[in-house]
Design a protein around this motif. Structure first.
Motif, PDB file in Angstrom:
ATOM      1  N   ASP A 112       0.845  -1.194   0.000  1.00 41.16           N
ATOM      2  CA  ASP A 112       0.000   0.000   0.000  1.00 41.16           C
ATOM      3  C   ASP A 112       0.885   1.250   0.000  1.00 41.16           C
ATOM      4  OD1 ASP A 112      -2.357   1.474   0.041  1.00 41.16           O
ATOM      5  OD2 ASP A 112      -2.495   1.455   2.231  1.00 41.16           O
ATOM      6  N   ASP A 113       1.931   1.207  -0.798  1.00 42.00           N
ATOM      7  CA  ASP A 113       2.932   2.276  -0.839  1.00 42.00           C
ATOM      8  C   ASP A 113       2.375   3.498  -1.564  1.00 42.00           C
ATOM      9  OD1 ASP A 113       5.519   3.695  -1.229  1.00 42.00           O
ATOM     10  OD2 ASP A 113       6.367   1.749  -0.691  1.00 42.00           O
ATOM     11  N   MET A 114       2.879   4.697  -1.214  1.00 43.37           N
ATOM     12  CA  MET A 114       2.495   5.895  -1.949  1.00 43.37           C
ATOM     13  C   MET A 114       3.098   5.904  -3.351  1.00 43.37           C
ATOM     14  SD  MET A 114       4.814   8.806  -0.029  1.00 43.37           S
ATOM     15  CE  MET A 114       4.596  10.053  -1.277  1.00 43.37           C
ATOM     16  N   ILE A 115       4.188   5.155  -3.539  1.00 43.21           N
ATOM     17  CA  ILE A 115       4.732   4.927  -4.881  1.00 43.21           C
ATOM     18  C   ILE A 115       3.942   3.769  -5.476  1.00 43.21           C
ATOM     19  CG2 ILE A 115       6.769   4.383  -6.243  1.00 43.21           C
ATOM     20  CD1 ILE A 115       6.926   7.059  -4.699  1.00 43.21           C
ATOM     21  N   SER A 116       3.309   3.993  -6.602  1.00 37.47           N
ATOM     22  CA  SER A 116       2.424   2.970  -7.149  1.00 37.47           C
ATOM     23  C   SER A 116       3.185   1.689  -7.488  1.00 37.47           C
ATOM     24  CB  SER A 116       1.709   3.496  -8.397  1.00 37.47           C
ATOM     25  OG  SER A 116       2.610   3.596  -9.491  1.00 37.47           O
ATOM     26  N   LEU A 117       2.501   0.567  -7.330  1.00 38.56           N
ATOM     27  CA  LEU A 117       3.114  -0.709  -7.690  1.00 38.56           C
ATOM     28  C   LEU A 117       3.463  -0.738  -9.176  1.00 38.56           C
ATOM     29  CD1 LEU A 117       0.935  -3.255  -5.675  1.00 38.56           C
ATOM     30  CD2 LEU A 117       3.320  -2.616  -5.242  1.00 38.56           C
ATOM     31  N   GLU A 118       2.622  -0.092  -9.987  1.00 33.61           N
ATOM     32  CA  GLU A 118       2.887  -0.056 -11.426  1.00 33.61           C
ATOM     33  C   GLU A 118       4.214   0.641 -11.716  1.00 33.61           C
ATOM     34  OE1 GLU A 118      -1.412  -0.647 -10.766  1.00 33.61           O
ATOM     35  OE2 GLU A 118       0.064   0.792  -9.962  1.00 33.61           O
ATOM     36  N   HIS A 119       4.489   1.703 -10.967  1.00 34.98           N
ATOM     37  CA  HIS A 119       5.753   2.407 -11.174  1.00 34.98           C
ATOM     38  C   HIS A 119       6.934   1.547 -10.715  1.00 34.98           C
ATOM     39  CE1 HIS A 119       8.318   5.950 -11.738  1.00 34.98           C
ATOM     40  NE2 HIS A 119       8.959   5.523 -10.660  1.00 34.98           N
ATOM     41  N   THR A 120       6.784   0.898  -9.568  1.00 34.09           N
ATOM     42  CA  THR A 120       7.860   0.036  -9.078  1.00 34.09           C
ATOM     43  C   THR A 120       8.146  -1.088 -10.068  1.00 34.09           C
ATOM     44  OG1 THR A 120       7.281   0.545  -6.783  1.00 34.09           O
ATOM     45  CG2 THR A 120       8.624  -1.410  -7.157  1.00 34.09           C
ATOM     46  N   VAL A 121       7.097  -1.650 -10.649  1.00 35.70           N
ATOM     47  CA  VAL A 121       7.288  -2.691 -11.663  1.00 35.70           C
ATOM     48  C   VAL A 121       7.994  -2.127 -12.886  1.00 35.70           C
ATOM     49  CG1 VAL A 121       6.079  -4.238 -13.261  1.00 35.70           C
ATOM     50  CG2 VAL A 121       5.385  -4.136 -10.868  1.00 35.70           C
ATOM     51  N   SER A 122       7.714  -0.870 -13.235  1.00 39.48           N
ATOM     52  CA  SER A 122       8.416  -0.269 -14.380  1.00 39.48           C
ATOM     53  C   SER A 122       9.910  -0.134 -14.096  1.00 39.48           C
ATOM     54  CB  SER A 122       7.807   1.100 -14.731  1.00 39.48           C
ATOM     55  OG  SER A 122       8.180   2.106 -13.810  1.00 39.48           O
ATOM     56  N   LEU A 123      10.277   0.158 -12.858  1.00 37.05           N
ATOM     57  CA  LEU A 123      11.696   0.179 -12.490  1.00 37.05           C
ATOM     58  C   LEU A 123      12.298  -1.221 -12.608  1.00 37.05           C
ATOM     59  CD1 LEU A 123      11.748   2.415  -9.255  1.00 37.05           C
ATOM     60  CD2 LEU A 123      12.260   3.105 -11.601  1.00 37.05           C
ATOM     61  N   TYR A 124      11.560  -2.187 -12.112  1.00 34.68           N
ATOM     62  CA  TYR A 124      11.995  -3.588 -12.173  1.00 34.68           C
ATOM     63  C   TYR A 124      12.261  -4.024 -13.612  1.00 34.68           C
ATOM     64  CZ  TYR A 124      11.143  -8.699 -12.065  1.00 34.68           C
ATOM     65  OH  TYR A 124      11.210 -10.051 -12.238  1.00 34.68           O
ATOM     66  N   ARG A 125      11.431  -3.582 -14.531  1.00 36.66           N
ATOM     67  CA  ARG A 125      11.609  -3.956 -15.934  1.00 36.66           C
ATOM     68  C   ARG A 125      12.718  -3.153 -16.609  1.00 36.66           C
ATOM     69  NH1 ARG A 125       7.816  -7.493 -17.006  1.00 36.66           N
ATOM     70  NH2 ARG A 125       5.756  -7.401 -16.032  1.00 36.66           N
ATOM     71  N   ALA A 126      12.966  -1.934 -16.129  1.00 39.12           N
ATOM     72  CA  ALA A 126      13.956  -1.072 -16.778  1.00 39.12           C
ATOM     73  C   ALA A 126      15.385  -1.377 -16.350  1.00 39.12           C
ATOM     74  CB  ALA A 126      13.640   0.396 -16.484  1.00 39.12           C
ATOM     75  N   ILE A 127      15.582  -1.834 -15.105  1.00 44.12           N
ATOM     76  CA  ILE A 127      16.929  -2.075 -14.578  1.00 44.12           C
ATOM     77  C   ILE A 127      17.330  -3.511 -14.873  1.00 44.12           C
ATOM     78  CG2 ILE A 127      18.368  -2.119 -12.506  1.00 44.12           C
ATOM     79  CD1 ILE A 127      16.447  -0.012 -11.317  1.00 44.12           C
ATOM     80  N   PRO A 128      18.385  -3.720 -15.635  1.00 44.93           N
ATOM     81  CA  PRO A 128      18.772  -5.082 -16.029  1.00 44.93           C
ATOM     82  C   PRO A 128      18.996  -5.993 -14.819  1.00 44.93           C
ATOM     83  CG  PRO A 128      19.996  -3.457 -17.303  1.00 44.93           C
ATOM     84  CD  PRO A 128      19.274  -2.687 -16.218  1.00 44.93           C
ATOM     85  N   GLY A 129      18.326  -7.134 -14.844  1.00 48.34           N
ATOM     86  CA  GLY A 129      18.524  -8.146 -13.803  1.00 48.34           C
ATOM     87  C   GLY A 129      18.007  -7.776 -12.435  1.00 48.34           C
ATOM     88  N   ALA A 130      17.211  -6.725 -12.326  1.00 47.38           N
ATOM     89  CA  ALA A 130      16.718  -6.299 -11.017  1.00 47.38           C
ATOM     90  C   ALA A 130      15.847  -7.369 -10.375  1.00 47.38           C
ATOM     91  CB  ALA A 130      15.921  -4.998 -11.150  1.00 47.38           C
ATOM     92  N   GLU A 131      15.818  -7.362  -9.046  1.00 43.91           N
ATOM     93  CA  GLU A 131      14.935  -8.235  -8.291  1.00 43.91           C
ATOM     94  C   GLU A 131      13.866  -7.379  -7.619  1.00 43.91           C
ATOM     95  OE1 GLU A 131      16.841 -11.206  -5.902  1.00 43.91           O
ATOM     96  OE2 GLU A 131      18.592 -11.295  -7.216  1.00 43.91           O
ATOM     97  N   LEU A 132      12.732  -7.990  -7.297  1.00 45.92           N
ATOM     98  CA  LEU A 132      11.575  -7.252  -6.810  1.00 45.92           C
ATOM     99  C   LEU A 132      10.943  -7.959  -5.620  1.00 45.92           C
ATOM    100  CD1 LEU A 132       9.323  -5.049  -7.172  1.00 45.92           C
ATOM    101  CD2 LEU A 132       8.222  -6.636  -8.774  1.00 45.92           C
ATOM    102  N   ALA A 133      10.593  -7.163  -4.589  1.00 48.73           N
ATOM    103  CA  ALA A 133       9.867  -7.699  -3.435  1.00 48.73           C
ATOM    104  C   ALA A 133       8.783  -6.707  -3.036  1.00 48.73           C
ATOM    105  CB  ALA A 133      10.807  -7.926  -2.259  1.00 48.73           C
ATOM    106  N   VAL A 134       7.573  -7.215  -2.820  1.00 49.67           N
ATOM    107  CA  VAL A 134       6.458  -6.404  -2.329  1.00 49.67           C
ATOM    108  C   VAL A 134       6.069  -6.962  -0.961  1.00 49.67           C
ATOM    109  CG1 VAL A 134       4.103  -5.622  -2.732  1.00 49.67           C
ATOM    110  CG2 VAL A 134       5.662  -5.921  -4.679  1.00 49.67           C
ATOM    111  N   VAL A 135       6.135  -6.113   0.058  1.00 55.64           N
ATOM    112  CA  VAL A 135       5.874  -6.559   1.426  1.00 55.64           C
ATOM    113  C   VAL A 135       4.394  -6.356   1.739  1.00 55.64           C
ATOM    114  CG1 VAL A 135       6.467  -6.264   3.862  1.00 55.64           C
ATOM    115  CG2 VAL A 135       8.231  -5.955   2.096  1.00 55.64           C
ATOM    116  N   PRO A 136       3.677  -7.424   2.011  1.00 55.15           N
ATOM    117  CA  PRO A 136       2.229  -7.298   2.247  1.00 55.15           C
ATOM    118  C   PRO A 136       1.921  -6.537   3.526  1.00 55.15           C
ATOM    119  CG  PRO A 136       2.972  -9.519   2.772  1.00 55.15           C
ATOM    120  CD  PRO A 136       4.140  -8.819   2.143  1.00 55.15           C
TER     121      PRO A 136
END
Length: 265
Positions: A199-223
């Motif tokens: 429930d971050d103020m930074i949208s999940l869609e934006h965070t996913v866009s970072l994940y896709r833009a940065i080569p080899g990035a890893e992603l975690a969403v904390v419930p």
């Protein structure tokens, strides 16, 4: 233990804890202090040599003439890495600190071993327009800013009367920056972990866009967490940080995004 170091025109305060392990630099969020790293400073120094600088106009570090900008703060932090850390380090940044971590990883890959960006954004469109407009109209003495204001007043060598100046500089920066293009994010070569609150103020869609833009990035969403996830669920966030920094990526059994080029017919 905190102390000052002169880096160019900036008298920078930093906390340093832990003697063993890789150097790790904690980069706090906007208009807060190292106090917000309490759960991390309680655990990470047992595994890393932790440095936590407070940026210009934040915490114990005095303000300097001119506006705030993420670029200037990234330059300040590069100076800190070169002067105090004296070499590459893991960077763990939250919110504004995560933005600065992204900029340093782009500009000075030689100084970044691994990067953890928590609730970071590369563009102002990461937050709803109404939230940005609401921030612009928030007065410095607002109840919404009470926690940040109290942290500032307790630490700043500029005194509590300087708070409206610093808050105004922050508003100008945070509502107009950053703007990091995808092709710049694609230059990040350091292993990168992006962490977000569900429930971050930074949208999940934006965070996913970072994940896709940065080569080899890893992603975690904390419930069950917000923008303050490192304080809300520190055990989970700390475990994610430690696991990422201390270990290499596993060999995925069914890779899709990391499948080697040409592996699929």
């Amino acid at each position: 233990m905190g102390s000052y170091v002169q880096i160019g025109a900036l008298k920078t305060w930093y906390d340093e804890v832990g003697d063993d392990g890789d150097a790790l630099v904690l980069l706090h969020g906007g208009i807060v202090t190292n106090e917000t790293w309490g759960p991390q400073l309680a655990e990470l120094p047992s595994r890393f040599h932790v440095f936590a600088p407070e940026r210009r106009g934040h915490g114990h570090t005095p303000d300097v003439d001119g506006p705030f900008s993420y670029a200037a703060m990234a330059d300040d932090t590069i100076g800190f890495l070169e002067t105090v850390v004296k070499g590459p380090a893991h960077l763990v940044g939250w919110s504004d600190g995560g933005i600065i971590g992204l900029l340093i990883a782009i500009q000075r890959p030689d100084l970044v071993r691994k990067l953890v960006a928590i609730s970071a954004n590369s563009d102002t469109d990461a937050t709803p327009a109404e939230m940005r407009e609401g921030l612009r109209s928030t007065p410095p003495d607002s109840d919404d800013m009470a926690m940040m204001r109290q942290l500032y007043e307790a630490a700043s060598p500029d005194g509590p009367t300087h708070w409206p100046v610093v808050f105004g500089k922050f508003l100008e920066m945070a509502t107009n920056e950053p703007h990091i293009p995808s092709d710049e994010l694609a230059k990040i070569a350091s292993p990168t972990l992006l962490i977000s609150g569900a429930d971050d103020m930074i949208s999940l869609e934006h965070t996913v866009s970072l994940y896709r833009a940065i080569p080899g990035a890893e992603l975690a969403v904390v419930p069950g967490t917000s923008h303050c996830l490192a304080e809300e669920k520190p055990a989970i966030v700390n475990r994610l940080i430690v696991d990422f920094l201390e270990n290499e990526p596993i060999q995925e059994m069914m890779p899709i995004r990391r499948v080697p080029a040409g592996a699929h017919p």
